[in-house]
Design an enzyme around this catalytic site. Structure first.
Site, PDB file in Angstrom:
ATOM      1  N   ASN A 196       0.808  -1.221   0.000  1.00 60.38           N
ATOM      2  CA  ASN A 196       0.000   0.000   0.000  1.00 60.38           C
ATOM      3  C   ASN A 196       0.844   1.275   0.000  1.00 60.38           C
ATOM      4  O   ASN A 196       0.305   2.376   0.017  1.00 60.38           O
ATOM      5  CB  ASN A 196      -0.992   0.008   1.170  1.00 60.38           C
ATOM      6  CG  ASN A 196      -0.311   0.002   2.516  1.00 60.38           C
ATOM      7  OD1 ASN A 196       0.876  -0.294   2.614  1.00 60.38           O
ATOM      8  ND2 ASN A 196      -1.050   0.314   3.562  1.00 60.38           N
ATOM      9  N   CYS A 197       2.164   1.154  -0.069  1.00 56.87           N
ATOM     10  CA  CYS A 197       3.062   2.306  -0.154  1.00 56.87           C
ATOM     11  C   CYS A 197       2.992   2.868  -1.582  1.00 56.87           C
ATOM     12  O   CYS A 197       3.162   2.133  -2.556  1.00 56.87           O
ATOM     13  CB  CYS A 197       4.489   1.874   0.180  1.00 56.87           C
ATOM     14  SG  CYS A 197       5.748   3.115  -0.160  1.00 56.87           S
ATOM     15  N   ASP A 198       2.739   4.152  -1.708  1.00 49.99           N
ATOM     16  CA  ASP A 198       2.601   4.777  -3.036  1.00 49.99           C
ATOM     17  C   ASP A 198       3.846   4.601  -3.893  1.00 49.99           C
ATOM     18  O   ASP A 198       3.744   4.346  -5.094  1.00 49.99           O
ATOM     19  CB  ASP A 198       2.276   6.266  -2.896  1.00 49.99           C
ATOM     20  CG  ASP A 198       0.854   6.511  -2.426  1.00 49.99           C
ATOM     21  OD1 ASP A 198       0.009   5.597  -2.558  1.00 49.99           O
ATOM     22  OD2 ASP A 198       0.584   7.615  -1.925  1.00 49.99           O
ATOM     23  N   LYS A 221       3.989   1.087  -5.134  1.00 44.76           N
ATOM     24  CA  LYS A 221       2.989   0.917  -6.198  1.00 44.76           C
ATOM     25  C   LYS A 221       3.528   1.437  -7.523  1.00 44.76           C
ATOM     26  O   LYS A 221       3.371   0.794  -8.567  1.00 44.76           O
ATOM     27  CB  LYS A 221       1.697   1.658  -5.849  1.00 44.76           C
ATOM     28  CG  LYS A 221       0.863   1.019  -4.773  1.00 44.76           C
ATOM     29  CD  LYS A 221      -0.361   1.876  -4.486  1.00 44.76           C
ATOM     30  CE  LYS A 221      -1.110   1.391  -3.284  1.00 44.76           C
ATOM     31  NZ  LYS A 221      -2.226   2.282  -2.938  1.00 44.76           N
TER      32      LYS A 221
END
Length: 116
Positions: free
Chosen positions: A8-10, A13
């Protein structure tokens, strides 16, 4: 090739999307769920400075007690911190096909690594 991070880390991603868009196969290691082992982190530290790998701008670091932060002064103490708090690792960590360790992501950085 292996990409280490938290799904879920931008930034993770973006790295995953970039690799997929370039059709570069990789294994993803979610170190929040799968953890990190001493040999893996020691291998990173053999190639990268601990100050690159420890994310001192992130919420995990900021949430640590001041005395815990002050105790991180070298590779050995950084290794113990990263094993105890995997989310303090700057993400993503990429282990490329030549076993070189790359920390962080940007389009330009990955273009340089993969010569695309």
């Amino acid at each position: 090739m292996k990409l280490f991070g938290i799904p879920n880390c931008d930034t993770v991603k973006k790295a995953r999307t970039w690799l997929a868009d370039q059709q570069l196969p990789f294994d993803f290691h979610d170190f929040k769920k799968q953890g990190l082992d001493r040999d893996t982190v020691a291998g990173w530290l053999a190639q990268q400075d601990w100050e690159v790998l420890v994310n001192r701008k992130g919420t995990t670091w900021r949430g640590l007690p001041d005395e815990r932060k002050a105790a991180v002064t070298d590779k050995a103490s950084a290794l113990e911190l990263m094993l105890e708090y995997p989310s303090v690792v700057k993400r993503p960590v990429l282990l490329d096909a030549q076993q070189q360790v790359h920390v962080g992501f940007s389009d330009d950085k990955y273009r340089g690594i993969f010569k695309v």
